[in-house]
Enzyme design. Structure first.
Site, PDB file in Angstrom:
ATOM      1  N   GLY A 195      55.503  31.155  23.775  1.00 18.42           N
ATOM      2  CA  GLY A 195      56.701  30.392  23.193  1.00 18.42           C
ATOM      3  C   GLY A 195      56.502  29.251  22.319  1.00 18.42           C
ATOM      4  N   GLN A 245      58.511  21.625  17.977  1.00 15.17           N
ATOM      5  CA  GLN A 245      57.205  21.581  18.062  1.00 15.17           C
ATOM      6  C   GLN A 245      56.295  21.814  16.624  1.00 15.17           C
ATOM      7  OE1 GLN A 245      57.091  24.460  21.622  1.00 15.17           O
ATOM      8  NE2 GLN A 245      55.637  23.152  22.101  1.00 15.17           N
ATOM      9  N   CYS A 249      51.993  23.424  28.166  1.00 20.41           N
ATOM     10  CA  CYS A 249      52.685  23.215  26.959  1.00 20.41           C
ATOM     11  C   CYS A 249      51.873  22.766  25.701  1.00 20.41           C
ATOM     12  CB  CYS A 249      53.855  21.938  26.952  1.00 20.41           C
ATOM     13  SG  CYS A 249      54.679  21.806  25.621  1.00 20.41           S
ATOM     14  N   LEU A 250      51.870  23.645  24.779  1.00 15.72           N
ATOM     15  CA  LEU A 250      50.957  23.093  23.755  1.00 15.72           C
ATOM     16  C   LEU A 250      51.264  22.086  22.767  1.00 15.72           C
ATOM     17  CD1 LEU A 250      51.777  26.485  21.596  1.00 15.72           C
ATOM     18  CD2 LEU A 250      49.742  26.395  23.078  1.00 15.72           C
ATOM     19  N   HIS A 279      61.802  26.722  29.572  1.00 15.09           N
ATOM     20  CA  HIS A 279      60.738  25.745  28.802  1.00 15.09           C
ATOM     21  C   HIS A 279      61.244  25.424  27.346  1.00 15.09           C
ATOM     22  CE1 HIS A 279      56.576  24.248  28.405  1.00 15.09           C
ATOM     23  NE2 HIS A 279      56.985  24.098  26.919  1.00 15.09           N
ATOM     24  N   GLU A 280      61.707  26.292  26.603  1.00 18.73           N
ATOM     25  CA  GLU A 280      61.658  26.360  25.233  1.00 18.73           C
ATOM     26  C   GLU A 280      63.201  25.733  24.999  1.00 18.73           C
ATOM     27  OE1 GLU A 280      59.335  26.699  23.443  1.00 18.73           O
ATOM     28  OE2 GLU A 280      58.526  28.054  25.011  1.00 18.73           O
ATOM     29  N   HIS A 320      62.915  21.995  25.421  1.00 17.59           N
ATOM     30  CA  HIS A 320      62.210  21.480  24.124  1.00 17.59           C
ATOM     31  C   HIS A 320      63.208  21.255  23.154  1.00 17.59           C
ATOM     32  CE1 HIS A 320      57.987  21.172  24.575  1.00 17.59           C
ATOM     33  NE2 HIS A 320      57.665  22.704  24.613  1.00 17.59           N
TER      34      HIS A 320
HETATM   35 NI    NI Z   1      55.923  23.491  25.324  1.00 16.23          NI
END
Ligand code: NI
Length: 183
Positions: free
Chosen positions: A46, A51, A89-90, A131-132, A135
């Site tokens: 995702g 991001q 998380c990226l 999660h998204e 963000h």
């Molecule tokens: Ni993340």
């Protein structure tokens, strides 16, 4: 194909709340393509628009072996149950953590044509949606840690070459593969 660099903490864009979309701009399809390309290049399940440095309230999710899902203005309207999950998380590379997420969530959002829809989800999709949307509200999963001990460093190289094909099958069957996803 336009892969954009993934922003990481402490980049302030990760803490800025994104802006709700009122009129879908003509360039939105292009932005979403870039988000999907960037998510896939980073092997994520995702990605939220901030991001890659964008301010719009948009998220994309691609669960393995499922079609990519696009959410404009996603908002969680219902949460049911609790469960402990391992999450990465990226935007927080090199770490994973154990946090509490909902068992099921219901979200409302609009699609690329501005049509509203609702989606009830469980499992990895529910986790990714929480999660998204976090963000997009400037929240990162580490904010949910109950103790600093629940965050741990990972060896990213080791994760890339994790075991032989037989080992991968075993991990898939036991559901452990989910534990190696990042968003
Ligand atoms: Ni993340």
């Amino acid at each position: 194909m336009a892969v954009r660099p993934i922003r990481t903490l402490p980049d302030p864009v990760m803490r800025a709340k994104t802006v709700r979309i009122k009129d879908i701009p003509a360039a939105m399809g292009r932005l979403i393509e870039d988000m999907v390309d960037s998510m896939r290049a980073a092997h994520g399940v995702g990605l939220a628009a901030n991001q890659i440095g964008m301010r719009q309230r948009v998220a994309v999710i691609e669960i393995p072996d499922e079609e990519v899902r696009i959410f404009l203005n996603p908002e969680i309207v219902k949460r049911e149950g609790e469960r402990k999950v391992e999450e990465g998380c990226l935007s927080v590379p090199g770490y994973r953590g154990t946090i509490t997420r909902s068992e099921k969530v219901t979200i409302k959002a609009i699609d690329l044509k501005g049509r509203p829809f609702r989606l009830k989800a469980e499992g990895l999709l529910a986790q990714a949606l929480e999660h998204e949307t976090d963000h997009l509200n400037g929240i990162v999963y580490i904010d949910h840690l109950e103790s600093p001990d629940d965050l741990y460093k990972i060896d990213e190289d080791e994760e890339e070459v994790d075991g032989d094909p037989e080992g991968d099958d075993a991990a898939e069957e036991s559901g452990l593969e989910e534990a190696h996803t990042s968003h």
